[in-house]
Scaffold this active site. Structure first.
Site, PDB file in Angstrom:
ATOM      1  CG  ASP A   1      -0.318   4.043   5.228  1.00  0.00           C
ATOM      2  OD1 ASP A   1      -0.217   4.433   6.168  1.00  0.00           O
ATOM      3  OD2 ASP A   1      -2.435   4.145   5.917  1.00  0.00           O
TER       4      ASP A   1
ATOM      5  CB  CYS B   1      -5.569  -0.055   4.134  1.00  0.00           C
ATOM      6  SG  CYS B   1      -5.604  -0.204   2.524  1.00  0.00           S
TER       7      CYS B   1
ATOM      8  CB  CYS C   1      -1.020   0.231   1.294  1.00  0.00           C
ATOM      9  SG  CYS C   1      -2.588   1.662   1.422  1.00  0.00           S
TER      10      CYS C   1
ATOM     11  CG  HIS D   1      -1.705  -0.709   5.498  1.00  0.00           C
ATOM     12  ND1 HIS D   1      -2.295   0.015   6.903  1.00  0.00           N
ATOM     13  CD2 HIS D   1      -1.639  -0.656   4.846  1.00  0.00           C
ATOM     14  CE1 HIS D   1      -2.413   0.858   5.680  1.00  0.00           C
ATOM     15  NE2 HIS D   1      -2.351   0.687   4.581  1.00  0.00           N
TER      16      HIS D   1
ATOM     17  NE  ARG E   1      -0.673   5.211   8.838  1.00  0.00           N
ATOM     18  CZ  ARG E   1      -1.892   4.404   9.219  1.00  0.00           C
ATOM     19  NH1 ARG E   1      -2.510   5.328  10.240  1.00  0.00           N
ATOM     20  NH2 ARG E   1      -3.202   4.274   7.982  1.00  0.00           N
TER      21      ARG E   1
HETATM   22 ZN   LIG Z   1      -3.565   1.248   3.067  1.00  0.00          ZN
END
Ligand SMILES: [Zn+2]
Length: 210
Positions: A44, A101, A42, A98, A46
């Site tokens: 993301d 998400c 992803c 994750h 993080r």
């Molecule tokens: Zn995500």
């Protein structure tokens, strides 16, 4: 850290640090790459691929998008997959999603039309929900999100298996293994959800004849 100039300073410090440890580090890295893993994760911020598995430059080939999806019309992801398997000859393809998400959470909500491109991307996650609606619809929201995140990862691994790229590689000596992993934002740990290899029976409707 807010300013781009700070990023450039960090880069300079990192580069100098690496050269201090090994003066030939970048010279040898620049010659070739030989990663054993393709990582589809992803976007993301993080879930930085290399950081969470403590990988060094050259170890993993990376593709990231919103909610770690493998879409059969996405030539970006498919190009990465084809190059990783057919040219780099990676041994493993990992789809790592994750918990928490935002893409999956958004897919469970009515979308705003001003984000119409992102919405089209999320439609594929809504499809995963519809395919698993019997299991999901009566769960409490938090559990529903977590389970849809897991099911979405599993679906992407099957989508990899449905590509001619993977099916062809399974007929050669390469035989890459496909993995579905989920990362916990709250503990930094990865759990394996599914593994597919060339012995896996896939639905005949997705099988290529040659
Ligand atoms: Zn995500």
């Amino acid at each position: 850290m807010q300013e781009p100039a700070k990023l450039l300073l960090e880069n300079k410090a990192w580069s100098e640090d690496m050269v201090a440890k090994d003066p030939g580090y970048f010279m040898s890295l620049a010659k070739e790459q030989n990663p054993q893993f393709l990582w589809i994760g992803c976007s993301d911020s993080r879930v930085p691929a290399e950081t969470i598995i403590n990988a060094q430059p050259g170890e993993i080939f990376v593709h990231r998008n919103i909610a770690n999806q493998v879409i059969s019309t996405d030539f970006n992801c498919l190009s990465v997959l084809q190059y990783a398997i057919s040219v780099l000859k990676v041994k493993h393809v990992i789809v790592c999603g994750h918990y928490g998400c935002g893409g999956v959470k958004a897919a469970l909500q009515p979308q705003k039309s001003d984000l119409f491109i992102a919405n089209q991307w999320l439609v594929h996650i809504k499809d995963v929900y519809r395919l698993n609606q019997d299991e999901l619809e009566f769960l409490a929201m938090e559990k529903k999100v977590d389970r849809l995140i897991e099911l979405n990862i599993i679906e992407q691994v099957y989508r990899l298996a449905h590509t001619p790229i993977v099916q062809y590689a399974w007929k050669t000596d390469q035989k890459p293994t496909l993995h579905g992993w989920v990362y916990g934002l709250e503990n930094g740990l990865i759990n394996e959800l599914i593994t597919l290899d060339h012995y896996t029976r896939i639905n005949p409707i997705y099988k290529y004849a040659d």
